[in-house]
Enzyme design. Sequence first.
Site, mmCIF file in Angstrom:
data_model
loop_
_atom_site.group_PDB
_atom_site.id
_atom_site.type_symbol
_atom_site.label_atom_id
_atom_site.label_comp_id
_atom_site.label_asym_id
_atom_site.label_seq_id
_atom_site.Cartn_x
_atom_site.Cartn_y
_atom_site.Cartn_z
ATOM 1 N N ARG A 23 97.488 -0.582 20.914
ATOM 2 C CA ARG A 23 98.305 0.502 20.339
ATOM 3 C C ARG A 23 99.387 -0.056 19.430
ATOM 4 O O ARG A 23 99.767 0.557 18.442
ATOM 5 C CB ARG A 23 99.012 1.272 21.456
ATOM 6 N N HIS A 62 81.919 -3.479 44.118
ATOM 7 C CA HIS A 62 81.397 -4.817 44.403
ATOM 8 C C HIS A 62 80.653 -4.898 45.739
ATOM 9 O O HIS A 62 79.555 -5.430 45.817
ATOM 10 C CB HIS A 62 82.541 -5.839 44.441
ATOM 11 N N LYS A 99 93.641 -7.474 50.361
ATOM 12 C CA LYS A 99 94.524 -8.348 49.571
ATOM 13 C C LYS A 99 95.629 -8.847 50.492
ATOM 14 O O LYS A 99 95.898 -8.242 51.529
ATOM 15 C CB LYS A 99 95.114 -7.568 48.407
ATOM 16 N N LYS A 150 78.163 -13.113 39.709
ATOM 17 C CA LYS A 150 78.537 -14.387 40.332
ATOM 18 C C LYS A 150 77.262 -15.133 40.728
ATOM 19 O O LYS A 150 76.275 -14.512 41.122
ATOM 20 C CB LYS A 150 79.442 -14.142 41.545
ATOM 21 N N GLU A 187 91.235 -11.652 49.647
ATOM 22 C CA GLU A 187 92.000 -12.320 48.584
ATOM 23 C C GLU A 187 93.373 -12.671 49.128
ATOM 24 O O GLU A 187 93.924 -11.930 49.954
ATOM 25 C CB GLU A 187 92.186 -11.378 47.402
ATOM 26 N N LYS A 200 91.035 -16.777 50.159
ATOM 27 C CA LYS A 200 90.158 -16.158 49.161
ATOM 28 C C LYS A 200 88.726 -16.487 49.553
ATOM 29 O O LYS A 200 88.341 -17.655 49.587
ATOM 30 C CB LYS A 200 90.474 -16.747 47.775
HETATM 31 C C1 BG6 Z 1 88.472 -6.711 40.513
HETATM 32 C C2 BG6 Z 1 89.507 -5.934 41.266
HETATM 33 O O1 BG6 Z 1 87.344 -5.940 40.269
HETATM 34 O O2 BG6 Z 1 88.109 -7.859 41.264
HETATM 35 C C3 BG6 Z 1 90.718 -6.792 41.604
HETATM 36 O O3 BG6 Z 1 89.924 -4.813 40.497
HETATM 37 C C4 BG6 Z 1 90.271 -8.067 42.311
HETATM 38 O O4 BG6 Z 1 91.646 -6.072 42.395
HETATM 39 C C5 BG6 Z 1 89.179 -8.755 41.520
HETATM 40 O O5 BG6 Z 1 91.411 -8.898 42.443
HETATM 41 C C6 BG6 Z 1 88.642 -9.938 42.274
HETATM 42 O O6 BG6 Z 1 87.729 -10.611 41.456
HETATM 43 P P1 BG6 Z 1 87.378 -12.116 41.726
HETATM 44 O O7 BG6 Z 1 86.304 -12.419 40.772
HETATM 45 O O8 BG6 Z 1 88.636 -12.905 41.491
HETATM 46 O O9 BG6 Z 1 86.968 -12.212 43.161
#
Ligand code: BG6
Length: 464
Positions: A52, A246, A331, A188, A222, A336
């Site tokens: 924008r 996912h 989260k 992935k 995460e 992770k």
């Molecule tokens: C995204 C989500 O689709 O995937 C995020 O919106 C998340 O909230 C992310 O952190 C995680 O992706 P990756 O590839 O880091 O596991």
Amino acid sequence: MTSTDNQPADAPILVIFGITGDLSRRKLLPALYHIFSQELLPANTKIIGVSRRPLDVNDLLGNVELCVLEKDNVCDPEGIRRLKDALESFQLDPGNQADFIRLKDRLTELDGANGDQREHLFYMSIPPEAYTPIVEQLGKNGLNDRRSRVLLEKPFGYDSASAQALITLVDTYFSEEQVYRIDHYLAKETAQNLLTFRLYNPIFSSLWNAEHIERVEIRATETIGIEGRAEFYEKTGALRDLVQSHLLQLLAITLMDLPADMSSGEIHRTKQYFLEQLLPADPNLAVRGQYDGYKQEVQNEASTTESYARVHLKHGAERWQGVDFVLDTGKGMAEKLTEITVYFKTTHAHSSNNLTFNIQPNEGITLDLIVKAPGIENQTTHTTLDFDYQKLYTDTQHIDAYERVLMDAVRADQSLFSSDAEVLATWRVLQPILDKWSGNDDDLRRYAVGSAAGTITDTSVHVN
Ligand code: BG6
């Protein structure tokens, strides 16, 4: 003659809406840098970054360098130079038709003499409410012809009704073959390997049913919180952000019937068939949590948004009668980790054969076994058969999921994208939970940042 007049017809033009957003900066532009650095696309591929406000591409590139250095420890100046040559900024107000006419003119100019062969990819790196007017304007201004594709980021709506409305809108201007709904988890490496593993290792096919499998659990935790994305996350939450997209997609490719071949059409047909037979979730079995400090972070003391969700699902097909599918994501957790574990039924106390697909961070596949411990006594011990990507493929260049997403969209391969029917099926499954959780915090558990996966279902965790 401008420098663009002699472009070969096959170099695509990628138009990114939301070029200054978090996703573009963290994932898309670094992925494009890798693509340009490895020269995977024709040299004169163009990227138009739409924003924008006026934008200097050097600011974007500076950020790409930082991102790449942080991850790879090295940033190839030649790759950055190629990306810089390809990238240009374009200021546009989504509510202003004149700006879309200007965009069309610019595309025509870049198309050059043989231009009608050059593909236009419109990447919506923005939330659905923001891409609605853009999709309309693209359609109304003729930017939806057969060489145009539209790439949509999740969430694909916020519930069944809004997903249907979005699909109807996009369908008004683009055919399903032109629409690429991105689910980067499917891109992935181990997720892609799932189908190959199942197709080419037939010893598992006969075990892939309720007679042998007790439970399948998919966990995606995460350590990070919402990272400043308060506006996005307050509307989304863990269920919409990860489970609807996912985790349900991963569940489908783990358990769906094997496609007759690996064509995109066949993969979508089998995936849709699996997802449409999932039973609507029982909301009383779902657990939600919010990490301590979340409310302050989003500056909303009344927030009921979950940063953790655990869902139990059942499937209607006889093949999966009684098998528990558990999807778990959060989260602000201890680590992770994304993994899919298939728990096989045990025949006696010591038996255990769990098969785990490690999606990240340590990609691989492991099978738990019980063997005899060495020695004079007849004792058993646990061990694993371990396929570890890092150990096996030391020289292989790691392809990031977004590189794969972009390359597949350019070569018009829809295998790793979600179809409209799949999206609708997943919302239908989760709708009972959305309804139960809407506007209240009845059973929202609070958990400490750094909690281990699994502890949030523990009754010791405080319920608001
Ligand atoms: C995204 C989500 O689709 O995937 C995020 O919106 C998340 O909230 C992310 O952190 C995680 O992706 P990756 O590839 O880091 O596991």
